[in-house]
Design an enzyme around this catalytic site. Structure first.
Site, PDB file in Angstrom:
ATOM      1  N   LYS A  10     -58.381 -37.610   7.780  1.00 14.58           N
ATOM      2  CA  LYS A  10     -57.036 -37.902   8.275  1.00 14.58           C
ATOM      3  C   LYS A  10     -56.852 -39.406   8.530  1.00 14.58           C
ATOM      4  O   LYS A  10     -57.833 -40.170   8.489  1.00 14.58           O
ATOM      5  CB  LYS A  10     -56.801 -37.067   9.542  1.00 14.58           C
ATOM      6  CG  LYS A  10     -56.889 -35.554   9.278  1.00 14.58           C
ATOM      7  CD  LYS A  10     -56.591 -34.745  10.533  1.00 14.58           C
ATOM      8  CE  LYS A  10     -56.664 -33.248  10.243  1.00 14.58           C
ATOM      9  NZ  LYS A  10     -56.297 -32.425  11.424  1.00 14.58           N
ATOM     10  N   TYR A  50     -49.628 -27.313   5.643  1.00 18.39           N
ATOM     11  CA  TYR A  50     -49.645 -26.742   6.999  1.00 18.39           C
ATOM     12  C   TYR A  50     -48.572 -25.665   7.166  1.00 18.39           C
ATOM     13  O   TYR A  50     -47.980 -25.555   8.247  1.00 18.39           O
ATOM     14  CB  TYR A  50     -49.469 -27.864   8.026  1.00 18.39           C
ATOM     15  CG  TYR A  50     -50.716 -28.700   8.247  1.00 18.39           C
ATOM     16  CD1 TYR A  50     -51.916 -28.103   8.641  1.00 18.39           C
ATOM     17  CD2 TYR A  50     -50.698 -30.078   8.069  1.00 18.39           C
ATOM     18  CE1 TYR A  50     -53.067 -28.863   8.847  1.00 18.39           C
ATOM     19  CE2 TYR A  50     -51.843 -30.844   8.285  1.00 18.39           C
ATOM     20  CZ  TYR A  50     -53.023 -30.224   8.672  1.00 18.39           C
ATOM     21  OH  TYR A  50     -54.162 -30.973   8.889  1.00 18.39           O
ATOM     22  N   PHE A  58     -46.255 -28.111  18.001  1.00 20.27           N
ATOM     23  CA  PHE A  58     -46.970 -29.366  17.735  1.00 20.27           C
ATOM     24  C   PHE A  58     -46.769 -29.870  16.313  1.00 20.27           C
ATOM     25  O   PHE A  58     -47.257 -30.935  15.967  1.00 20.27           O
ATOM     26  CB  PHE A  58     -48.468 -29.211  18.031  1.00 20.27           C
ATOM     27  CG  PHE A  58     -49.200 -28.167  17.209  1.00 20.27           C
ATOM     28  CD1 PHE A  58     -49.601 -28.433  15.904  1.00 20.27           C
ATOM     29  CD2 PHE A  58     -49.484 -26.921  17.747  1.00 20.27           C
ATOM     30  CE1 PHE A  58     -50.294 -27.489  15.161  1.00 20.27           C
ATOM     31  CE2 PHE A  58     -50.177 -25.971  17.014  1.00 20.27           C
ATOM     32  CZ  PHE A  58     -50.570 -26.255  15.707  1.00 20.27           C
ATOM     33  N   ARG A  86     -67.313 -26.363   7.834  1.00 24.42           N
ATOM     34  CA  ARG A  86     -66.630 -26.154   9.120  1.00 24.42           C
ATOM     35  C   ARG A  86     -67.600 -26.339  10.298  1.00 24.42           C
ATOM     36  O   ARG A  86     -67.227 -26.879  11.337  1.00 24.42           O
ATOM     37  CB  ARG A  86     -65.932 -24.791   9.147  1.00 24.42           C
ATOM     38  CG  ARG A  86     -64.668 -24.806   8.297  1.00 24.42           C
ATOM     39  CD  ARG A  86     -63.935 -23.489   8.322  1.00 24.42           C
ATOM     40  NE  ARG A  86     -63.263 -23.219   9.574  1.00 24.42           N
ATOM     41  CZ  ARG A  86     -62.084 -23.712   9.932  1.00 24.42           C
ATOM     42  NH1 ARG A  86     -61.455 -24.563   9.142  1.00 24.42           N
ATOM     43  NH2 ARG A  86     -61.527 -23.381  11.074  1.00 24.42           N
ATOM     44  N   THR A  92     -61.979 -27.380  16.363  1.00 21.05           N
ATOM     45  CA  THR A  92     -60.714 -28.078  16.097  1.00 21.05           C
ATOM     46  C   THR A  92     -60.370 -29.047  17.228  1.00 21.05           C
ATOM     47  O   THR A  92     -59.926 -30.170  16.979  1.00 21.05           O
ATOM     48  CB  THR A  92     -59.576 -27.047  15.936  1.00 21.05           C
ATOM     49  OG1 THR A  92     -59.920 -26.162  14.871  1.00 21.05           O
ATOM     50  CG2 THR A  92     -58.251 -27.724  15.629  1.00 21.05           C
ATOM     51  N   ARG A 103     -66.357 -33.988  14.525  1.00 20.06           N
ATOM     52  CA  ARG A 103     -65.348 -34.173  15.581  1.00 20.06           C
ATOM     53  C   ARG A 103     -66.016 -34.480  16.927  1.00 20.06           C
ATOM     54  O   ARG A 103     -65.496 -35.275  17.723  1.00 20.06           O
ATOM     55  CB  ARG A 103     -64.467 -32.932  15.687  1.00 20.06           C
ATOM     56  CG  ARG A 103     -63.511 -32.778  14.494  1.00 20.06           C
ATOM     57  CD  ARG A 103     -62.658 -31.542  14.669  1.00 20.06           C
ATOM     58  NE  ARG A 103     -61.717 -31.331  13.589  1.00 20.06           N
ATOM     59  CZ  ARG A 103     -61.594 -30.170  12.935  1.00 20.06           C
ATOM     60  NH1 ARG A 103     -62.365 -29.139  13.243  1.00 20.06           N
ATOM     61  NH2 ARG A 103     -60.700 -30.050  11.965  1.00 20.06           N
ATOM     62  N   ASN A 113     -57.782 -35.524  15.229  1.00 14.32           N
ATOM     63  CA  ASN A 113     -59.104 -34.869  15.174  1.00 14.32           C
ATOM     64  C   ASN A 113     -59.851 -35.132  13.861  1.00 14.32           C
ATOM     65  O   ASN A 113     -60.655 -34.344  13.412  1.00 14.32           O
ATOM     66  CB  ASN A 113     -59.007 -33.377  15.497  1.00 14.32           C
ATOM     67  CG  ASN A 113     -58.323 -32.569  14.417  1.00 14.32           C
ATOM     68  OD1 ASN A 113     -57.733 -33.154  13.491  1.00 14.32           O
ATOM     69  ND2 ASN A 113     -58.407 -31.255  14.495  1.00 14.32           N
ATOM     70  N   HIS A 116     -59.881 -32.284   8.348  1.00 13.39           N
ATOM     71  CA  HIS A 116     -59.478 -30.891   8.088  1.00 13.39           C
ATOM     72  C   HIS A 116     -60.438 -30.307   7.066  1.00 13.39           C
ATOM     73  O   HIS A 116     -60.867 -31.004   6.156  1.00 13.39           O
ATOM     74  CB  HIS A 116     -58.059 -30.846   7.498  1.00 13.39           C
ATOM     75  CG  HIS A 116     -57.736 -29.544   6.853  1.00 13.39           C
ATOM     76  ND1 HIS A 116     -57.239 -28.463   7.549  1.00 13.39           N
ATOM     77  CD2 HIS A 116     -57.889 -29.112   5.567  1.00 13.39           C
ATOM     78  CE1 HIS A 116     -57.087 -27.440   6.727  1.00 13.39           C
ATOM     79  NE2 HIS A 116     -57.472 -27.811   5.521  1.00 13.39           N
TER      80      HIS A 116
HETATM   81  P1  CMP Z   1     -56.470 -28.902  11.184  1.00 13.49           P
HETATM   82  O1  CMP Z   1     -57.820 -28.320  10.906  1.00 13.49           O
HETATM   83  O2  CMP Z   1     -55.990 -29.993  10.276  1.00 13.49           O
HETATM   84  O3  CMP Z   1     -55.391 -27.703  11.176  1.00 13.49           O
HETATM   85  C1  CMP Z   1     -54.192 -27.760  11.926  1.00 13.49           C
HETATM   86  C2  CMP Z   1     -54.104 -28.976  12.785  1.00 13.49           C
HETATM   87  O4  CMP Z   1     -53.119 -28.958  13.784  1.00 13.49           O
HETATM   88  C3  CMP Z   1     -55.401 -29.090  13.548  1.00 13.49           C
HETATM   89  O5  CMP Z   1     -56.445 -29.461  12.669  1.00 13.49           O
HETATM   90  C4  CMP Z   1     -55.028 -30.112  14.623  1.00 13.49           C
HETATM   91  O6  CMP Z   1     -55.191 -31.426  14.163  1.00 13.49           O
HETATM   92  C5  CMP Z   1     -53.510 -29.895  14.796  1.00 13.49           C
HETATM   93  N1  CMP Z   1     -53.150 -29.384  16.108  1.00 13.49           N
HETATM   94  C6  CMP Z   1     -52.424 -30.048  17.022  1.00 13.49           C
HETATM   95  N2  CMP Z   1     -52.225 -29.298  18.120  1.00 13.49           N
HETATM   96  C7  CMP Z   1     -52.861 -28.116  17.898  1.00 13.49           C
HETATM   97  C8  CMP Z   1     -53.028 -26.941  18.674  1.00 13.49           C
HETATM   98  N3  CMP Z   1     -52.504 -26.803  19.886  1.00 13.49           N
HETATM   99  N4  CMP Z   1     -53.757 -25.925  18.114  1.00 13.49           N
HETATM  100  C9  CMP Z   1     -54.303 -26.042  16.868  1.00 13.49           C
HETATM  101  N5  CMP Z   1     -54.154 -27.145  16.100  1.00 13.49           N
HETATM  102  C10 CMP Z   1     -53.450 -28.173  16.611  1.00 13.49           C
END
Ligand code: CMP
Length: 146
Positions: A10, A50, A58, A86, A92, A103, A113, A116
């Site tokens: 990212k 997404y 969010f 993963r 996450t 992470r 974070n 992905h």
């Molecule tokens: P990612 O694995 O890219 O998939 C969805 C992304 O949404 C996640 O990582 C986070 O960067 C972002 N995100 C932000 N807020 C939330 C939340 N409350 N729960 C889950 N994902 C979130």
């Protein structure tokens, strides 16, 4: 079982100059990089990637972050690649991510974070096809590594 997965580094990874550090972790684990590119996400690519999150509170912030600068897309192949990648990424929410995970070591918070990765084999197939044309993916041996 050999699997393919999509990793996105990212905008925070690029700004922190961590592309090589994170890529090296996957290579050192023995995973095979079969596609690699830097790109800028636009709204339609972000919405399709997404799609499960578009209706969430969010999402607007997530989309703004993902489109705020270049990202790096990596197609990775390897034994149990979905689970292995993963596990290497960690939870996450970086607050829950263990030290030693990507992470856990580098990410600031759930909004920023770092990385992905695909959450299933099916998602890996769809996500790789979203970011790479067929002629941007490679099959190769490792005879020269011996
Ligand atoms: P990612 O694995 O890219 O998939 C969805 C992304 O949404 C996640 O990582 C986070 O960067 C972002 N995100 C932000 N807020 C939330 C939340 N409350 N729960 C889950 N994902 C979130």
């Amino acid at each position: 079982m050999s699997q393919k997965t999509l990793v996105l580094l990212k905008p925070d990874t690029i700004q922190k100059s961590l592309i090589g550090t994170i890529l090296a972790r996957f290579e050192q684990k023995g995973l095979k990089v079969i596609g690699l590119k830097m790109l800028q996400m636009d709204q339609s690519l972000c919405d399709s990637h997404y799609s499960d999150h578009v209706s969430k509170g969010f999402y607007k912030f997530l989309a703004g972050f993902m489109m705020s600068g270049p990202i790096v897309a990596i197609a990775i192949e390897g034994h149990d690649a979905i689970k292995v990648v993963r596990t290497m990424c960690g939870a996450t929410n970086p607050a829950d991510a263990l030290p030693g995970t990507i992470r856990g070591d580098f990410a600031k918070n759930i909004d920023n974070n770092i990385i992905h990765s695909s959450d299933s084999e099916e998602a890996g197939t769809v996500e790789i096809a979203r970011f790479f044309k067929e002629n941007e993916l490679f099959t190769y041996g490792r005879e020269l590594a011996a």
